[in-house]
Design a protein around this motif. Structure first.
Motif, PDB file in Angstrom:
ATOM      1  N   THR A   1       3.030  -3.915  -8.109  1.00  0.00           N
ATOM      2  CA  THR A   1       2.473  -4.088  -6.613  1.00  0.00           C
ATOM      3  C   THR A   1       3.880  -3.482  -5.717  1.00  0.00           C
ATOM      4  O   THR A   1       3.504  -2.993  -4.619  1.00  0.00           O
ATOM      5  CB  THR A   1       2.295  -5.297  -6.363  1.00  0.00           C
TER       6      THR A   1
ATOM      7  N   LYS B   1       4.017   0.153  -5.549  1.00  0.00           N
ATOM      8  CA  LYS B   1       3.137   1.011  -4.625  1.00  0.00           C
ATOM      9  C   LYS B   1       3.242   0.464  -3.461  1.00  0.00           C
ATOM     10  O   LYS B   1       3.286   1.683  -2.461  1.00  0.00           O
ATOM     11  CB  LYS B   1       1.407   0.231  -5.103  1.00  0.00           C
ATOM     12  N   ARG B   2       4.119  -0.355  -2.906  1.00  0.00           N
ATOM     13  CA  ARG B   2       4.319  -0.641  -1.472  1.00  0.00           C
ATOM     14  C   ARG B   2       5.364   0.319  -1.070  1.00  0.00           C
ATOM     15  O   ARG B   2       5.455   1.035  -0.218  1.00  0.00           O
ATOM     16  CB  ARG B   2       5.013  -2.099  -1.160  1.00  0.00           C
TER      17      ARG B   2
ATOM     18  N   LEU C   1       6.201   3.210  -2.410  1.00  0.00           N
ATOM     19  CA  LEU C   1       5.415   4.577  -2.462  1.00  0.00           C
ATOM     20  C   LEU C   1       4.737   4.734  -1.234  1.00  0.00           C
ATOM     21  O   LEU C   1       4.715   5.970  -0.657  1.00  0.00           O
ATOM     22  CB  LEU C   1       4.988   4.986  -3.775  1.00  0.00           C
ATOM     23  N   GLN C   2       4.115   3.847  -0.832  1.00  0.00           N
ATOM     24  CA  GLN C   2       3.012   3.832  -0.049  1.00  0.00           C
ATOM     25  C   GLN C   2       3.759   3.907   1.678  1.00  0.00           C
ATOM     26  O   GLN C   2       3.442   4.619   2.486  1.00  0.00           O
ATOM     27  CB  GLN C   2       2.044   2.690   0.333  1.00  0.00           C
ATOM     28  N   ASP C   3       4.962   3.165   1.436  1.00  0.00           N
ATOM     29  CA  ASP C   3       5.812   3.166   2.884  1.00  0.00           C
ATOM     30  C   ASP C   3       6.318   4.501   2.952  1.00  0.00           C
ATOM     31  O   ASP C   3       6.431   5.049   4.132  1.00  0.00           O
ATOM     32  CB  ASP C   3       6.855   2.166   2.615  1.00  0.00           C
ATOM     33  N   TYR C   4       6.990   5.206   1.833  1.00  0.00           N
ATOM     34  CA  TYR C   4       7.605   6.440   1.930  1.00  0.00           C
ATOM     35  C   TYR C   4       6.280   7.550   2.409  1.00  0.00           C
ATOM     36  O   TYR C   4       6.376   8.332   3.262  1.00  0.00           O
ATOM     37  CB  TYR C   4       8.037   6.932   0.667  1.00  0.00           C
ATOM     38  N   ALA C   5       5.135   7.354   1.765  1.00  0.00           N
ATOM     39  CA  ALA C   5       4.140   8.365   2.324  1.00  0.00           C
ATOM     40  C   ALA C   5       3.799   8.178   3.590  1.00  0.00           C
ATOM     41  O   ALA C   5       3.399   9.230   4.253  1.00  0.00           O
ATOM     42  CB  ALA C   5       2.841   8.034   1.396  1.00  0.00           C
ATOM     43  N   ASN C   6       3.644   7.032   4.334  1.00  0.00           N
ATOM     44  CA  ASN C   6       3.443   6.807   5.763  1.00  0.00           C
ATOM     45  C   ASN C   6       4.580   7.324   6.419  1.00  0.00           C
ATOM     46  O   ASN C   6       4.284   8.032   7.395  1.00  0.00           O
ATOM     47  CB  ASN C   6       3.413   5.441   5.821  1.00  0.00           C
TER      48      ASN C   6
ATOM     49  N   GLN D   1       4.289  11.271   6.125  1.00  0.00           N
ATOM     50  CA  GLN D   1       3.135  11.698   6.918  1.00  0.00           C
ATOM     51  C   GLN D   1       3.231  11.752   8.497  1.00  0.00           C
ATOM     52  O   GLN D   1       2.845  12.703   9.252  1.00  0.00           O
ATOM     53  CB  GLN D   1       1.959  10.943   6.479  1.00  0.00           C
TER      54      GLN D   1
ATOM     55  N   THR E   1       1.543  11.131  -3.303  1.00  0.00           N
ATOM     56  CA  THR E   1       0.422  10.976  -3.569  1.00  0.00           C
ATOM     57  C   THR E   1       0.011  11.303  -5.294  1.00  0.00           C
ATOM     58  O   THR E   1      -0.539  10.062  -5.770  1.00  0.00           O
ATOM     59  CB  THR E   1      -0.615  12.123  -2.933  1.00  0.00           C
TER      60      THR E   1
ATOM     61  N   LEU F   1       1.365   7.793  -6.941  1.00  0.00           N
ATOM     62  CA  LEU F   1       0.722   6.689  -6.609  1.00  0.00           C
ATOM     63  C   LEU F   1      -0.768   6.690  -7.412  1.00  0.00           C
ATOM     64  O   LEU F   1      -1.043   5.858  -7.911  1.00  0.00           O
ATOM     65  CB  LEU F   1       0.078   6.608  -5.078  1.00  0.00           C
TER      66      LEU F   1
END
Length: 188
Positions: free
Chosen positions: A108, A111-112, A114-119, A122, A171, A174
């Motif tokens: 978890t 994922k957080r 990696l998602q923060d980095y993706a945001n 982007q 991406t 993830l």
């Protein structure tokens, strides 16, 4: 900032100051050489804080000392991994440090991060694309320096390509984590 990477590396195994210096230099963005004047005071600080201890390498004939993470150091590492990454010149390096330590945290949290980095990537990509479109519209104004505009467009093209590559990478990462998570759930 450097503590995060060093503690993360020590989560996997004990390392010499020399090895940690090389790992730190290779993880920085941009990559650079780290001097002994940087690494050893940092290791001394981690030792003084109780995050690491130095142990003798019994397999080394010179009895080289290795840094070993303590329970306090592990707790400090987990706390650093939980902290959000602030925007700034060092944010890319901090994310890279966190990526090196992902193996040591729960899915978890992986994922957080990696998602923060993706945001963040982007957001950068959207800005670069907006600047690119703006520069393209300026090409129609022949009173401007067209060659300077073209150079600016090429530079922005590079930033777009780098950001797109980062976004593709995160991406995929993830996606692999989600597949692993679903595979583990199916086994249980």
């Amino acid at each position: 900032m450097y503590e995060l990477l060093l503690l993360g590396m020590l989560m996997s195994r004990d390392m010499s100051g020399y090895k940690l210096r090389d790992v730190l230099g290779s993880a920085l963005v941009p990559q650079r050489k780290i001097s002994n004047g940087v690494i050893y005071p940092l290791l001394s600080k981690l030792e003084a804080n109780g995050d690491i201890v130095f142990i003798e390498d019994s397999q080394d004939p010179r009895n080289k000392k290795l840094a070993h993470i303590t329970a306090a150091g592990e707790a400090h590492f987990y706390e650093l991994m939980k902290q959000p990454v602030a925007d700034g010149a060092r944010s890319e390096s901090i994310y890279r440090f966190k990526f090196r330590g992902l193996f040591a945290v729960e899915l978890t949290q992986q994922k957080r991060i990696l998602q923060d980095y993706a945001n963040k990537v982007q957001e950068d990509l959207n800005i670069y694309r907006g600047v690119h479109e703006h520069l393209l519209t300026l090409l129609a104004d022949h009173s401007l320096n067209i060659e300077a505009l073209k150079a600016g467009i090429r530079s922005i093209d590079l930033s777009v390509a780098i950001s797109q590559t980062k976004l593709d990478w995160v991406t995929q990462y993830l996606f692999e984590i989600l597949n692993e998570e679903h595979h583990n759930e199916a086994k249980n």
